[in-house]
Motif scaffolding. Structure first.
Motif, PDB file in Angstrom:
ATOM      1  N   PHE A  56      -0.859   9.589   3.893  1.00 22.21           N
ATOM      2  CA  PHE A  56      -1.666   8.701   4.719  1.00 22.21           C
ATOM      3  C   PHE A  56      -1.980   9.342   6.066  1.00 22.21           C
ATOM      4  O   PHE A  56      -3.101   9.263   6.571  1.00 22.21           O
ATOM      5  CB  PHE A  56      -0.904   7.391   4.911  1.00 22.21           C
ATOM      6  N   SER A  65      -5.579  -1.121   1.086  1.00 23.22           N
ATOM      7  CA  SER A  65      -5.814  -0.045   2.056  1.00 23.22           C
ATOM      8  C   SER A  65      -6.376  -0.594   3.363  1.00 23.22           C
ATOM      9  O   SER A  65      -6.141  -0.034   4.429  1.00 23.22           O
ATOM     10  CB  SER A  65      -6.773   0.998   1.471  1.00 23.22           C
ATOM     11  N   TYR A  95      -6.178   8.975   0.426  1.00 20.22           N
ATOM     12  CA  TYR A  95      -5.885   7.932   1.416  1.00 20.22           C
ATOM     13  C   TYR A  95      -5.446   8.540   2.745  1.00 20.22           C
ATOM     14  O   TYR A  95      -4.405   8.206   3.270  1.00 20.22           O
ATOM     15  CB  TYR A  95      -4.802   6.991   0.899  1.00 20.22           C
ATOM     16  N   PRO A 144     -10.727   5.795  -0.948  1.00 21.77           N
ATOM     17  CA  PRO A 144      -9.889   4.905  -1.752  1.00 21.77           C
ATOM     18  C   PRO A 144     -10.646   4.320  -2.936  1.00 21.77           C
ATOM     19  O   PRO A 144     -10.025   3.916  -3.923  1.00 21.77           O
ATOM     20  CB  PRO A 144      -9.505   3.783  -0.785  1.00 21.77           C
ATOM     21  N   VAL A 194       1.010   4.935  -1.932  1.00 19.15           N
ATOM     22  CA  VAL A 194       0.623   6.118  -1.158  1.00 19.15           C
ATOM     23  C   VAL A 194       1.752   6.461  -0.209  1.00 19.15           C
ATOM     24  O   VAL A 194       2.286   5.582   0.463  1.00 19.15           O
ATOM     25  CB  VAL A 194      -0.652   5.809  -0.336  1.00 19.15           C
ATOM     26  N   PHE A 218       0.832  -1.199   0.000  1.00 20.27           N
ATOM     27  CA  PHE A 218       0.000   0.000   0.000  1.00 20.27           C
ATOM     28  C   PHE A 218       0.873   1.258   0.000  1.00 20.27           C
ATOM     29  O   PHE A 218       0.638   2.203  -0.749  1.00 20.27           O
ATOM     30  CB  PHE A 218      -0.914  -0.035   1.227  1.00 20.27           C
ATOM     31  N   TRP A 276     -10.675  10.296   3.041  1.00 15.64           N
ATOM     32  CA  TRP A 276     -10.451   8.853   2.877  1.00 15.64           C
ATOM     33  C   TRP A 276     -11.455   8.373   1.837  1.00 15.64           C
ATOM     34  O   TRP A 276     -12.612   8.124   2.136  1.00 15.64           O
ATOM     35  CB  TRP A 276     -10.648   8.142   4.202  1.00 15.64           C
TER      36      TRP A 276
END
Ligand SMILES: Nc1ncnc2c1ncn2[C@@H]1O[C@H](COP(=O)(O)OP(=O)(O)OP(=O)(O)O)[C@@H](O)[C@H]1O
Ligand SMILES: [Mg+2]
Lengths: 320, 272
Positions: free
Chosen positions: A76, A290, A91, A84, A71, A67, A82
């Motif tokens: 993050f 994710s 993200y 995805p 990203v 992941f 959020w």
């Protein structure tokens, strides 16, 4: 002098008078092998659980690494969206984290005061008979499936709250938060009660001897003496609240929403994970990955709280 | 043999051996744990401003006797008192059902065998009894706390760490802290249950010295295992055996010319 002659056999007689209870060499070896086998078996059993935990963590980390190829860690941790599964994916874990924190906080606001007072009642005031009735009921509360709690939040608690606040949305974090509080109550009560009962009678007597009442003794001596154990109970309660899934998935709404207002709907980390895990995302896709990143965050939180809680519990045991 | 409340008839006490004035008096006190009788009609006078020591072999009921004075047994179900403990000046029977045990405990104080400071600061430990009595004024609290710590010969050692946990002190300091806690409320009668049994000789010496200084202000009833200690510090001694009072008298006389054979055997170490 007398004792000495008995304990140390005299040189001359040592060899000739062989004690009856000493086992032969062969028997001893058989016994030793048997012990080794049993010990080994137990060790393997213990290792299975350790290995399982380690493997879960490993899977989480490995899949998350995939992941984080796509990203950046920075996005993050700082992005406020959020999404995805959208065309324009974001993200940022913050909205899910906020949902988790808000529902857990509401739960704690319910569980801490009620739990502490109930534990104090059970430990210091309840007669043995009352305690015998209440404790099994509490355990029963802990045995109710979480799905039931989820629908309880959606169909009973939220409508009840809407009675007070008519414009509360049908999905919100307050209702499930309260229900999470009720869910962790048995844990908080029973651990806090353990801590209070572990306070030595000597301290209570010291307080009574000064002319204190029952309530003063409970509140000013027993509770402070049990503090670390009580706080450990809270921490383990937090850990349970943070990991709670069904209630929030059912009753809090499932759209990530960066807000600190419990009256709004939002998704938590756990709710997102079930939501996505139940859909049919292709294996290896970024959306699929994710959930491992989110799961890693969750696991890190609950691990931290669990370790913290157990360390504190151990410490309070050692005080006395 | 029934012992009358009238001093002239009491057991081994001879004329001139009855203390006066009295702070308290146990009169034919019997006590039961459940159905088990552990004190049998014990009568002991507690002389005001004196130290009265209670000696006797382990299990004879010394602690049980002491704990009757502040109704500690009320905390446990199934215990029963018979007879009376009169607390002077009013001479009321504090074992009477009508009497609130809290009221009694407000006037007495107790130091236990094992130091039992609360898990609070040194200051709050000493202030505990005052707070329970509703004292809020910081100045009064400060003053009383300092006074009590000085009386317990602990002030110099802890004045710079009043906010440290009471449980962080050494064993001897903890016991003096408990004495300070007991003294802070100006009790009329101080009950001590083997207060030095968990301490080394130096700490024991400190506390014995302390008790000598204190007796001018507060009447003391002390249980001790240690006969030398009783002989050193007390004015009056009661010797108990198997739940009964065997002999009571001025310490000097009791230790030099005991009238009872059992007492003599015990104090000369010929017991058992
Ligand atoms: N809670 C209780 N329940 C039943 N019996 C008890 C209880 N506490 C003490 N006893 C008994 O009462 C008797 C007197 O005990 P107590 O503790 O008063 O003795 P003591 O003289 O203080 O002994 P020591 O010098 O060892 O402290 C003993 O036989 C003891 O076994
Ligand atoms: Mg005792």
């Amino acid at each position: 002098m007398k004792g000495r002659t008995v304990l140390v056999p005299e040189q001359g007689t040592a060899g000739s008078s062989k004690p009856l209870l000493v086992e032969g060499e062969g028997r001893r070896r058989v016994r030793r092998i048997r012990e080794l086998v049993i010990e080994g078996g137990l060790l393997v059993a213990a290792l299975v659980s350790v290995a399982t935990t380690t493997m879960i963590l490993a899977v989480l980390v490995v899949e998350s690494l995939g992941f984080f190829d796509t990203v950046s860690l920075y996005d993050f941790l700082t992005d406020t969206l959020w999404t995805p599964l959208f065309d324009d994916p974001h993200y940022g874990i913050l909205p899910l984290l906020a949902g988790t924190i808000v529902t857990s906080m509401v739960g704690l606001l319910v569980a801490i005061p009620i739990g502490t007072v109930s534990a104090m009642y059970l430990s210091e005031f309840a007669s043995p008979r009352v305690r015998e009735i209440i404790k099994p009921v509490l355990e029963l509360l802990g045995a109710v499936p979480t799905v039931v709690y989820g629908y309880f939040a959606l169909l009973v608690v939220t409508p009840a709250l809407q009675w007070i606040w008519p414009d509360l949305p049908g999905f919100n974090m307050l209702g499930p938060g309260i229900v999470i509080g009720i869910m962790i109550l048995p844990l908080v009560i029973s651990l806090s009660e353990d801590a209070m009962r572990a306070v030595p009678m000597m301290l209570r007597e010291g307080s009574y001897a000064m002319g204190a009442t029952h309530l003063e003794t409970a509140w000013r001596v027993v509770v402070p003496a049990a503090t670390s154990g009580i706080v450990a109970a809270y921490v383990l309660g937090i850990s349970r609240a943070v990991g709670e899934t069904m209630v929030v998935a059912i009753a809090a709404g499932q759209n990530p929403n960066l807000t600190w207002n419990p009256m709004e709907p939002a998704a938590t980390i756990t709710a997102y994970i079930v939501q996505v895990a139940l859909g049919d995302l292709p294996h290896g896709s970024i959306g699929y990955r994710s959930i491992f990143a989110a799961g890693l965050v969750l696991a890190m939180m609950t691990f931290t709280f669990n370790i913290l809680g157990h360390v504190m519990r151990k410490r309070f045991r050692e005080v006395y | 043999m029934a012992r009358s409340l009238d001093s002239s008839h009491v057991g081994s006490a001879e004329k001139g051996e009855w203390p006066k004035p009295l702070k308290a008096e146990a009169c034919e006190l019997s006590f039961y744990y459940g159905s088990r009788l552990v004190l049998k009609r014990v009568s002991v006078p507690i002389a005001q401003g004196n130290i009265t020591a209670l000696i006797g072999p382990s299990g004879c009921g010394k602690s049980t006797f002491l704990r009757c004075f502040n109704r500690m047994h009320d905390l446990y179900p199934g215990t029963r008192y018979e007879g009376a403990i009169l607390l002077y000046p009013e001479g009321r029977n504090i074992l009477d059902r009508q009497v609130d045990p809290i009221e009694v405990r407000m006037r007495l104080a107790m130091v236990f065998q094992k130091p039992n400071p609360f898990p609070k600061s040194v200051y709050e430990n000493v202030a505990y009894g005052l707070r329970v009595r509703g004292v809020r004024d910081r100045r009064v609290l400060d003053e009383k706390v300092e006074q009590a710590l000085r009386s317990a010969a602990l002030w110099e050692e802890v004045k710079d760490r009043l906010s440290a946990l009471g449980t962080s002190l050494s064993g001897g300091q903890q016991q003096r802290l408990c004495i300070a806690r007991a003294l802070a409320t100006d009790p009329e009668l101080l009950l001590l249950d083997e207060p030095t049994s968990a301490l080394d000789p130096i700490a024991t010496g400190n506390i014995e010295e302390l008790l000598q200084d204190l007796k001018r202000r507060v009447t003391i009833l002390i249980v001790t295992h240690n006969m030398q200690q009783a002989a050193r510090i007390s004015d009056w001694t009661a010797f108990m055996y198997l739940g009964e009072l065997v002999e009571f008298g001025p310490t000097k006389r009791l230790f030099t010319t005991p009238t009872n054979k059992q007492t003599e055997d015990y104090i000369t170490g010929r017991f058992g």
